[in-house]
Design an enzyme around this catalytic site. Structure first.
Site, short mmCIF file in Angstrom:
data_model
loop_
_atom_site.label_atom_id
_atom_site.label_comp_id
_atom_site.label_asym_id
_atom_site.label_seq_id
_atom_site.Cartn_x
_atom_site.Cartn_y
_atom_site.Cartn_z
N SER A 162 0.82 -1.23 0.00
CA SER A 162 0.00 0.00 0.00
C SER A 162 0.84 1.27 0.00
O SER A 162 0.42 2.29 0.53
CB SER A 162 -0.94 0.03 1.22
OG SER A 162 -1.58 -1.20 1.38
N ARG A 163 2.02 1.18 -0.55
CA ARG A 163 2.94 2.34 -0.63
C ARG A 163 3.40 2.84 0.75
O ARG A 163 3.86 3.97 0.89
CB ARG A 163 2.30 3.51 -1.41
CG ARG A 163 1.93 3.15 -2.86
CD ARG A 163 3.20 2.76 -3.64
NE ARG A 163 2.97 2.50 -5.05
CZ ARG A 163 2.97 1.28 -5.63
NH1 ARG A 163 3.14 0.19 -4.91
NH2 ARG A 163 2.82 1.15 -6.93
N LEU A 164 3.26 1.96 1.77
CA LEU A 164 3.73 2.35 3.11
C LEU A 164 5.15 1.82 3.29
O LEU A 164 5.43 0.97 4.16
CB LEU A 164 2.79 1.79 4.19
CG LEU A 164 1.35 2.30 4.12
CD1 LEU A 164 0.51 1.70 5.24
CD2 LEU A 164 1.34 3.83 4.23
#
Ligand SMILES: Cc1cc2nc3c(=O)[nH]c(=O)nc-3n(C[C@H](O)[C@H](O)[C@H](O)COP(=O)(O)O)c2cc1C
Length: 215
Positions: free
Chosen positions: A192-194
């Site tokens: 999740s692009r984290l």
């Protein structure tokens, strides 16, 4: 094909503050070794890195070079001392390096000052290169305009004949550079692009401040 549809989830690993070495060069070395060991089929050169330099007017240029040596001071690459990058480094010795190891979903960014290494050390590396690469270095005035491919091949043939019976001398304008880092970032892709980003910044006393930064 729609370029905006290209996307990938990163989910191979995590990078936690508790896992990283307090010395960023040791951390780099560990990640680099993993990149070499997991580079199946040797399809990609793990020591390939983007080198960004700037000129006196703030114009930035970037290209790939190969990491050839690593020591406690920094990262060493070899190039032509009259090239575009060399002209940049002569007026603006600050530079940045980026490694990308997609099969590990990792990126490493390194920034610092670049110095020439000693001629003796460059010579040691030059002597270890295949003869064809030594001749190639002699034949190329890197970054200078040439009339055509033929001129380059002619120059190579000239040096091949000239040094047919002797060792190839190292060109005067060729040698190594060492980038001495003052900032390194280790990036591990996450869901999740984290992503995980751990940044090391050199402190005035020579130690390192270690900080997580937002993806
Ligand atoms: C995989 C790869 C490895 C390269 N390794 C080097 C290198 O170690 N040293 C070098 O001077 N150029 C290397 N090059 C060529 C550079 O990308 C670049 O074309 C050259 O250094 C001239 O750059 P400049 O005109 O900005 O100085 C490599 C290119 C690639 C694609």
């Amino acid at each position: 094909m729609n370029i905006s549809d290209l996307r990938q989830e990163y989910m191979l690993a995590e990078l936690l503050e508790s896992q990283v070495d307090s010395d960023p060069m040791k951390q780099f070395s560990a990640w680099f070794d993993q990149a070499v060991e997991t580079n199946e089929g040797a399809a990609f050169e793990p020591n390939a890195m983007t080198l960004a330099t700037g000129d006196g007017d703030g114009r930035i240029s970037a290209r790939i070079v190969l990491l050839k040596e690593l020591d406690e001071r920094g990262l060493v690459f070899f190039s032509n001392y009259a090239s575009h990058k060399a002209r940049d480094l002569a007026v603006h010795p600050q530079a940045a390096l980026v490694f990308y190891w997609p099969w590990l979903e990792r990126q490493v960014r390194v920034e610092g000052v670049v110095e020439r290494i000693s001629r003796a050390r460059s010579l040691e590396y030059f002597r270890s290169r295949p003869r064809a690469s030594q001749l190639g270095a002699l034949a190329s005035r890197q970054s200078a305009p040439i009339p055509g491919r033929e001129a380059l091949e002619k120059e190579y043939a000239h040096f091949e004949n000239l040094y047919a019976d002797t060792s190839v001398p190292m060109p005067e304008d060729w040698g190594g550079y060492c980038l001495i880092p003052d900032r390194l970032e280790f990036w591990q892709g996450r869901r999740s692009r984290l992503h995980d980003r751990i940044l090391y910044v050199r402190k005035p006393d020579g130690g390192w401040r270690i900080q997580r930064i937002s993806p």
